[in-house]
Design an enzyme around this catalytic site. Structure first.
Site: not given
Length: 314
Positions: A51, A107
């Site tokens: 991010y 992730h």
């Protein structure tokens, strides 16, 4: 507002409502949005290496003067820029301006290179070193969890997955496997039926339940996730919506309410699968037609060129 703590198999607990930073980007905007989230009452922040706003999370916590113990921080190893786990966790801690994170996740199973057991062993070292209080995964299915557990010394504390009524049946094997091994499910995308797939079968029970309880459809969906025992990961740039998400913790759905949403979701899942299949088929047909047109064009062009060449010789 009873968004309760959920016990993790690591001995710690996780707040059952999280503010996600995946759509915020970097710079001043995420700092402003995080400030609003904290001011509104969120204290579980979900970020990730991918991010690129871990630093903004750290800056916001520092600017607000929050105690580290007052914030639950989740971040993720995303394989960003090809960095390995030992380097990535150190970078994340530096960006977040903390000596540990509360939860550190892989992730995606696709970045578990060379394989899941090898990468999980590196995650275990992160926890053993005290850099993460709990470790877990994201977007893993039951088969991938089984591979992980086959050699794990430490079980994953959580598995963060895409979960909403329209994919509940598809995700059920993963939910069941996680429950069997005491792995908490975190759900992102819970509002998909009202944001990405409006007008589907789930709208009927949502509207009825929301009207009866004096709630919004968004709140009912979050209450549905809560009823499944999962952590909600959500976000909004609007303070009013954040407040409504917090208030959704007070909503208790009956077993009949949950069943009605489940049933409508199963119907919608089939329709959505067909719709997406037809869309892919349509794209394939269009692509095939374009290829045929191109082939015909070049075939005709070559034929005309040959005729011209023959006529040029006579």
């Amino acid at each position: 507002m009873p968004w309760d703590l959920i016990p993790l198999n690591s001995g710690y607990s996780i707040p059952s409502l999280a503010y996600g930073t995946g759509t915020l980007g970097s710079g001043q905007w995420p700092i402003d949005q995080l400030t609003q989230a904290f001011d509104t009452g969120f204290y579980h922040i979900d970020t990730a290496q991918l991010y690129r706003n871990e630093a903004e999370v750290g800056i916001t916590i520092g600017e607000l003067g929050l105690e580290r113990s007052d914030v639950f921080i989740t971040t993720k190893f995303s394989g960003y820029n090809g960095l390995n786990i030992p380097t990535s966790i150190q970078n994340s801690l530096e960006y977040l301006n903390t000596s540990y994170v509360d939860l550190y996740l892989i992730h995606n199973p696709d970045i578990a290179v060379p394989d899941i057991p090898t990468v999980w062993a590196q995650m275990e070292k992160v926890q053993e070193a005290g850099f993460a209080r709990s470790i877990g995964v994201s977007n893993f299915n039951e088969k991938q969890l089984e591979i992980l557990l086959s050699s794990a010394k430490i079980k994953p504390a959580a598995n963060q997955i895409y979960l909403h009524p329209y994919n509940y049946q598809q995700q059920s094997p993963t939910l069941e496997y996680a429950a069997k091994y005491d792995i908490v499910i975190e759900a992102y995308g819970a509002l998909t039926p009202v944001t990405s797939e409006p007008g589907g079968p789930v709208d009927v029970p949502l509207n009825e339940i929301a009207t009866r309880l004096g709630a919004t459809n968004d709140q009912v969906l979050l209450a549905w996730i809560k009823a499944k025992g999962a952590v909600v990961v959500t976000t909004s740039s609007k303070k009013a919506r954040l407040l409504s998400y917090l208030a959704a913790g007070d909503i208790a759905l009956s077993a009949e309410d949950v069943k009605a949403i489940d049933s409508a979701g199963a119907i919608g899942e089939k329709r959505i699968t067909v719709k997406h299949g037809l869309r892919k088929l349509g794209m394939g047909v269009v692509f095939g037609i374009l290829i045929l047109v191109a082939c015909s064009y070049f075939k005709g062009r070559n034929k005309r060129r040959n005729v011209v060449e023959v006529m040029g010789r006579h």
